[in-house]
Motif scaffolding. Structure first.
Motif, PDB file in Angstrom:
ATOM      1  N   VAL A  55     -16.497  -3.190   1.560  1.00  9.84           N
ATOM      2  CA  VAL A  55     -16.253  -3.952   2.795  1.00  9.84           C
ATOM      3  C   VAL A  55     -14.789  -4.355   2.900  1.00  9.84           C
ATOM      4  CG1 VAL A  55     -16.788  -6.081   4.035  1.00  9.84           C
ATOM      5  CG2 VAL A  55     -18.631  -4.747   3.002  1.00  9.84           C
ATOM      6  N   LEU A  56     -14.200  -4.824   1.812  1.00  6.59           N
ATOM      7  CA  LEU A  56     -12.790  -5.224   1.832  1.00  6.59           C
ATOM      8  C   LEU A  56     -11.885  -4.037   2.132  1.00  6.59           C
ATOM      9  CD1 LEU A  56     -12.766  -7.619  -1.265  1.00  6.59           C
ATOM     10  CD2 LEU A  56     -12.665  -8.291   1.144  1.00  6.59           C
ATOM     11  N   ALA A  57     -12.231  -2.877   1.572  1.00  5.29           N
ATOM     12  CA  ALA A  57     -11.427  -1.681   1.828  1.00  5.29           C
ATOM     13  C   ALA A  57     -11.550  -1.246   3.286  1.00  5.29           C
ATOM     14  CB  ALA A  57     -11.865  -0.550   0.896  1.00  5.29           C
ATOM     15  N   ARG A  58     -12.764  -1.260   3.838  1.00  5.19           N
ATOM     16  CA  ARG A  58     -12.947  -0.882   5.239  1.00  5.19           C
ATOM     17  C   ARG A  58     -12.240  -1.855   6.178  1.00  5.19           C
ATOM     18  NH1 ARG A  58     -19.429   0.930   5.288  1.00  5.19           N
ATOM     19  NH2 ARG A  58     -19.134   2.767   3.945  1.00  5.19           N
ATOM     20  N   MET A  59     -12.165  -3.099   5.769  1.00  4.12           N
ATOM     21  CA  MET A  59     -11.459  -4.094   6.578  1.00  4.12           C
ATOM     22  C   MET A  59      -9.949  -3.887   6.523  1.00  4.12           C
ATOM     23  SD  MET A  59     -11.653  -8.259   6.308  1.00  4.12           S
ATOM     24  CE  MET A  59     -13.430  -8.233   6.256  1.00  4.12           C
ATOM     25  N   GLY A  60      -9.465  -3.279   5.427  1.00  5.86           N
ATOM     26  CA  GLY A  60      -8.041  -3.044   5.273  1.00  5.86           C
ATOM     27  C   GLY A  60      -7.303  -4.132   4.535  1.00  5.86           C
ATOM     28  N   VAL A  61      -8.019  -4.979   3.795  1.00  2.00           N
ATOM     29  CA  VAL A  61      -7.374  -6.096   3.099  1.00  2.00           C
ATOM     30  C   VAL A  61      -7.462  -5.987   1.582  1.00  2.00           C
ATOM     31  CG1 VAL A  61      -7.748  -7.670   5.032  1.00  2.00           C
ATOM     32  CG2 VAL A  61      -9.473  -7.537   3.211  1.00  2.00           C
ATOM     33  N   LEU A  62      -8.115  -4.961   1.064  1.00  2.00           N
ATOM     34  CA  LEU A  62      -8.347  -4.885  -0.374  1.00  2.00           C
ATOM     35  C   LEU A  62      -7.037  -4.835  -1.149  1.00  2.00           C
ATOM     36  CD1 LEU A  62     -10.178  -4.619  -2.835  1.00  2.00           C
ATOM     37  CD2 LEU A  62     -10.285  -2.150  -2.417  1.00  2.00           C
ATOM     38  N   ASP A  63      -6.092  -4.020  -0.720  1.00  2.00           N
ATOM     39  CA  ASP A  63      -4.842  -3.883  -1.473  1.00  2.00           C
ATOM     40  C   ASP A  63      -4.084  -5.208  -1.539  1.00  2.00           C
ATOM     41  OD1 ASP A  63      -5.386  -1.241  -1.932  1.00  2.00           O
ATOM     42  OD2 ASP A  63      -4.071  -0.473  -0.351  1.00  2.00           O
ATOM     43  N   GLU A  64      -4.038  -5.937  -0.420  1.00  2.00           N
ATOM     44  CA  GLU A  64      -3.331  -7.214  -0.416  1.00  2.00           C
ATOM     45  C   GLU A  64      -4.034  -8.231  -1.311  1.00  2.00           C
ATOM     46  OE1 GLU A  64      -0.488 -10.100   0.379  1.00  2.00           O
ATOM     47  OE2 GLU A  64      -0.474  -7.926   0.636  1.00  2.00           O
ATOM     48  N   ILE A  65      -5.361  -8.228  -1.303  1.00  2.00           N
ATOM     49  CA  ILE A  65      -6.105  -9.127  -2.179  1.00  2.00           C
ATOM     50  C   ILE A  65      -5.832  -8.792  -3.641  1.00  2.00           C
ATOM     51  CG2 ILE A  65      -8.437  -9.713  -2.957  1.00  2.00           C
ATOM     52  CD1 ILE A  65      -9.304  -9.552  -0.007  1.00  2.00           C
ATOM     53  N   LEU A  66      -5.793  -7.507  -3.960  1.00  2.54           N
ATOM     54  CA  LEU A  66      -5.501  -7.108  -5.338  1.00  2.54           C
ATOM     55  C   LEU A  66      -4.096  -7.532  -5.751  1.00  2.54           C
ATOM     56  CD1 LEU A  66      -7.107  -3.540  -5.410  1.00  2.54           C
ATOM     57  CD2 LEU A  66      -7.964  -5.611  -6.521  1.00  2.54           C
ATOM     58  N   ARG A  67      -3.150  -7.478  -4.814  1.00  4.94           N
ATOM     59  CA  ARG A  67      -1.785  -7.898  -5.135  1.00  4.94           C
ATOM     60  C   ARG A  67      -1.705  -9.391  -5.419  1.00  4.94           C
ATOM     61  NH1 ARG A  67      -0.152  -3.820  -1.376  1.00  4.94           N
ATOM     62  NH2 ARG A  67      -0.385  -5.249   0.388  1.00  4.94           N
ATOM     63  N   ARG A  68      -2.590 -10.166  -4.803  1.00  2.00           N
ATOM     64  CA  ARG A  68      -2.494 -11.622  -4.919  1.00  2.00           C
ATOM     65  C   ARG A  68      -3.611 -12.228  -5.778  1.00  2.00           C
ATOM     66  NH1 ARG A  68      -1.114 -13.791   1.041  1.00  2.00           N
ATOM     67  NH2 ARG A  68      -0.855 -15.722  -0.144  1.00  2.00           N
ATOM     68  N   GLN A  69      -4.364 -11.379  -6.447  1.00  6.66           N
ATOM     69  CA  GLN A  69      -5.451 -11.907  -7.268  1.00  6.66           C
ATOM     70  C   GLN A  69      -4.890 -12.700  -8.434  1.00  6.66           C
ATOM     71  OE1 GLN A  69      -7.803  -8.984  -9.419  1.00  6.66           O
ATOM     72  NE2 GLN A  69      -6.140  -7.491  -9.307  1.00  6.66           N
ATOM     73  N   THR A  70      -5.660 -13.683  -8.872  1.00  5.39           N
ATOM     74  CA  THR A  70      -5.240 -14.538  -9.979  1.00  5.39           C
ATOM     75  C   THR A  70      -5.667 -13.975 -11.318  1.00  5.39           C
ATOM     76  OG1 THR A  70      -7.261 -15.834  -9.731  1.00  5.39           O
ATOM     77  CG2 THR A  70      -5.305 -16.615  -8.569  1.00  5.39           C
ATOM     78  N   GLY A  71      -6.731 -13.189 -11.319  1.00  2.00           N
ATOM     79  CA  GLY A  71      -7.245 -12.679 -12.580  1.00  2.00           C
ATOM     80  C   GLY A  71      -8.124 -13.707 -13.241  1.00  2.00           C
TER      81      GLY A  71
END
Length: 383
Positions: A55-71
């Motif tokens: 769902v995040l990938a289809r929305m187009g936000v997955l890459d940005e979320i991965l860049r800003r993830q805290t881990g």
């Protein structure tokens, strides 16, 4: 799909996610939010499994979320002397992708090209044959084709369209609080301390403090943070470990939020032209699935409106049919007894589950199964 005018109440996670899909499908969307801006901070939220990622990938936000993830960060459970008792692994607390709630809300806000009405709220809804007449606290009255309540477990839209909160929200015996404390107090390794019915955790991003405590249901104005701070300090009087030091910082905490652990139970997600999404429909505070349910729910609701060419009666029924089974995880139990066990024995048993690779593996496997327990349709136009 025909150009529907849609009002969404709530600009946290579910609301902007839905706005993103609906504007992509040609709707005119307005989001109204009581706060003056997108709310920063908040606790970390997480996503698990292929369904959330898809769902995040289809929305187009997955890459940005991965860049800003805290881990996900390991958290050490300690006793009153600070001695380690067990370690909660980051993969359990943070899922596969962990991100600060405020950061996620900001990403979704930027991604949803629609009108926002900040610092305002809905005061009345009146459905007609061809729309919903909406009165606001500040903006001029307007008519919309549809209204969506994505405004959390204390949903204003649910109250206006369905009835009083007490009819749908069950208190689960605990309250929780979040506070951004000074770095001298809360920075460094993430640690958690328990006494029967009380939990205090510090560390991690933003020098955060996290508290969960058993209590009769507290009566307070949700906008009165001074009263909330005093309620928290009263609840932790006499506690050991570093709790007195943490409580001394609460009056000057940079951000502070207190609320109940509660669960929403409702027999229908929609009524006429009004529909509920996210915690407003199936919230369970700190249940671990709220953010994923909001993101997937927004995808399904928008997709069913597209598939039904804007016919809300068909779309809302399909949304409920598709989603209620997936959302059933939100009706299970409460995080309160797990985070703040009611007795010394229950604390030891909880800690023991994290020492057993077998039991931890079972818990991780179960959460992964719940997160993927839905068959996603491809709602892309022309598919």
């Amino acid at each position: 799909m025909k150009n529907l005018s849609v009002l969404i109440s709530g600009a946290s996670i579910a609301g902007p996610a839905l706005a993103s899909w609906l504007t992509r499908y040609g709707c005119t969307v307005t989001v109204v939010e009581r706060a003056p801006a997108v709310r920063p901070g908040g606790q970390a939220v997480d996503f698990k499994g292929a369904t959330h990622r898809t769902v995040l990938a289809r929305m187009g936000v997955l890459d940005e979320i991965l860049r800003r993830q805290t881990g996900g960060q390991d958290q050490t459970i300690v006793d009153a002397a600070g001695r380690p008792q067990a370690v909660i692994p980051g993969e359990f607390t943070g899922g596969e992708i962990e991100i600060r709630r405020g950061d996620l809300a900001g990403i979704l806000y930027e991604h949803a090209a629609c009108e926002y009405l900040f610092g305002d709220t809905i005061t009345a809804l009146a459905e007609t044959a061809d729309g919903v007449d909406v009165t606001f606290a500040h903006a001029q009255p307007r008519r919309f084709d549809l209204v969506v309540g994505a405004d959390g477990i204390h949903s204003n839209v649910r109250r206006l369209a369905f009835g009083p909160e007490r009819d749908y929200v069950q208190y689960l015996g605990y309250h929780y609080a979040l506070a951004e404390l000074g770095e001298k107090v809360a920075e460094g390794e993430a640690v958690m301390y328990n006494e029967p019915g009380r939990m205090a955790a510090v560390g991690g991003p933003k020098a955060s403090g996290f508290f969960v405590f058993a209590s009769p249901e507290l009566d307070f104005d949700r906008g009165d943070t001074d009263r909330q701070r005093h309620l928290l300090m009263d609840a932790y009087r006499g506690a050991g470990w570093r709790v007195p030091e943490l409580m001394a910082e609460i009056p000057r905490a940079r951000e502070f939020y207190l609320d109940s652990l509660s669960r929403v139970t409702i027999d229908r997600y929609s009524r006429g032209r009004v529909v509920l999404l996210g915690d407003a429909a199936y919230g369970n505070t700190l249940g671990g699935f709220g953010t994923g349910l909001a993101i997937v729910g927004a995808y399904v609701l928008a997709g069913e409106l597209l598939a039904a060419d804007g016919d809300h009666r068909v779309a809302f029924a399909r949304y409920e049919d598709q989603f209620r089974g997936y959302a059933k995880i939100s009706q299970r139990g409460s995080a309160g007894p797990f985070l703040a066990p009611p007795s010394p024995l229950r604390i030891k048993l909880r800690d023991w589950t994290f020492k057993s690779r077998f039991l931890l593996g079972l818990m991780l496997k179960a959460t992964g199964k719940f997160a993927t327990d839905i068959e996603l349709k491809d709602y892309a136009p022309g598919s």
